[in-house]
Design an enzyme around this catalytic site. Sequence first.
Site, short mmCIF file in Angstrom:
data_model
loop_
_atom_site.label_atom_id
_atom_site.label_comp_id
_atom_site.label_asym_id
_atom_site.label_seq_id
_atom_site.Cartn_x
_atom_site.Cartn_y
_atom_site.Cartn_z
N GLU A 31 7.94 7.99 16.11
CA GLU A 31 8.51 7.48 14.85
C GLU A 31 9.64 8.41 14.34
O GLU A 31 10.63 7.94 13.81
CB GLU A 31 7.40 7.30 13.82
N ASN A 41 0.80 -1.24 0.00
CA ASN A 41 0.00 0.00 0.00
C ASN A 41 0.83 1.29 0.00
O ASN A 41 0.38 2.35 0.41
CB ASN A 41 -1.05 -0.02 1.11
N1 UDP Z 1 -1.09 -4.79 6.91
C1 UDP Z 1 -1.16 -6.01 6.23
N2 UDP Z 1 -2.29 -6.77 6.38
C2 UDP Z 1 -3.32 -6.39 7.16
C3 UDP Z 1 -3.24 -5.16 7.85
C4 UDP Z 1 -2.11 -4.38 7.70
O1 UDP Z 1 -0.24 -6.37 5.51
O2 UDP Z 1 -4.33 -7.11 7.24
C5 UDP Z 1 0.12 -3.96 6.75
C6 UDP Z 1 -0.10 -2.80 5.76
O3 UDP Z 1 1.14 -2.59 5.07
C7 UDP Z 1 -0.40 -1.66 6.69
C8 UDP Z 1 0.54 -1.96 7.86
O4 UDP Z 1 0.47 -3.37 7.98
O5 UDP Z 1 -0.17 -0.41 6.08
C9 UDP Z 1 0.19 -1.31 9.18
O6 UDP Z 1 -1.14 -1.64 9.52
P1 UDP Z 1 -2.11 -0.51 10.10
O7 UDP Z 1 -3.35 -1.19 10.55
O8 UDP Z 1 -1.37 0.31 11.11
O9 UDP Z 1 -2.48 0.35 8.79
P2 UDP Z 1 -2.05 1.82 8.33
O10 UDP Z 1 -1.89 2.66 9.57
O11 UDP Z 1 -0.78 1.69 7.54
O12 UDP Z 1 -3.20 2.29 7.46
#
Ligand code: UDP
Length: 143
Positions: A120, A106
């Site tokens: 961070e 993503n």
């Molecule tokens: N991620 C994944 N599978 C999932 C959920 C999250 O691979 O089911 C990865 C994805 O790259 C995501 C990161 O883990 O951006 C961190 O997850 P978070 O829920 O913190 O999402 P974000 O804050 O990046 O939107």
Amino acid sequence: MIKPDGVQRGLVGEIISRFEKKGFKLVQLKMMKVTKEVAEEHYKDLKDKPFFPDLIGYILSGPVVGMVWEGQGVVKAARKIIGATNPLEAEPGTIRGDLAVQTGRNVVHGSDSPENGERETALWFAGHGIVEWEAHMKPWLVE
Ligand code: UDP
Ligand code: MG
């Protein structure tokens, strides 16, 4: 942070541009190959998730671009600019909505709170701090 897929796909300029054009101020920027220790510390809240090993592998798979942006409401606004975690659920007009198709690729990370932004920044830019400078566009952005 622009993740390895964002770097490999040549999206660095596009992603930086979206924050810059919104009116945020860039105060730190670094291309880096992150260590496993930093990646695991960065995502420590997710360490019990089944996708954690793949996530760490993804972040270690190539260089990333770490950035620190400042501005009014920047954390909340950046999350909106980035879009939902799953790019297929992210609105068109967001980075993930426009440029990605899968949660595991993503393209970009954004801090989810000012406290995590500080945490961070300290982790990714240990010993570097931020660059203090006055953005002359400020009175044209904020009344
Ligand atoms: N991620 C994944 N599978 C999932 C959920 C999250 O691979 O089911 C990865 C994805 O790259 C995501 C990161 O883990 O951006 C961190 O997850 P978070 O829920 O913190 O999402 P974000 O804050 O990046 O939107
Ligand atoms: Mg997150």
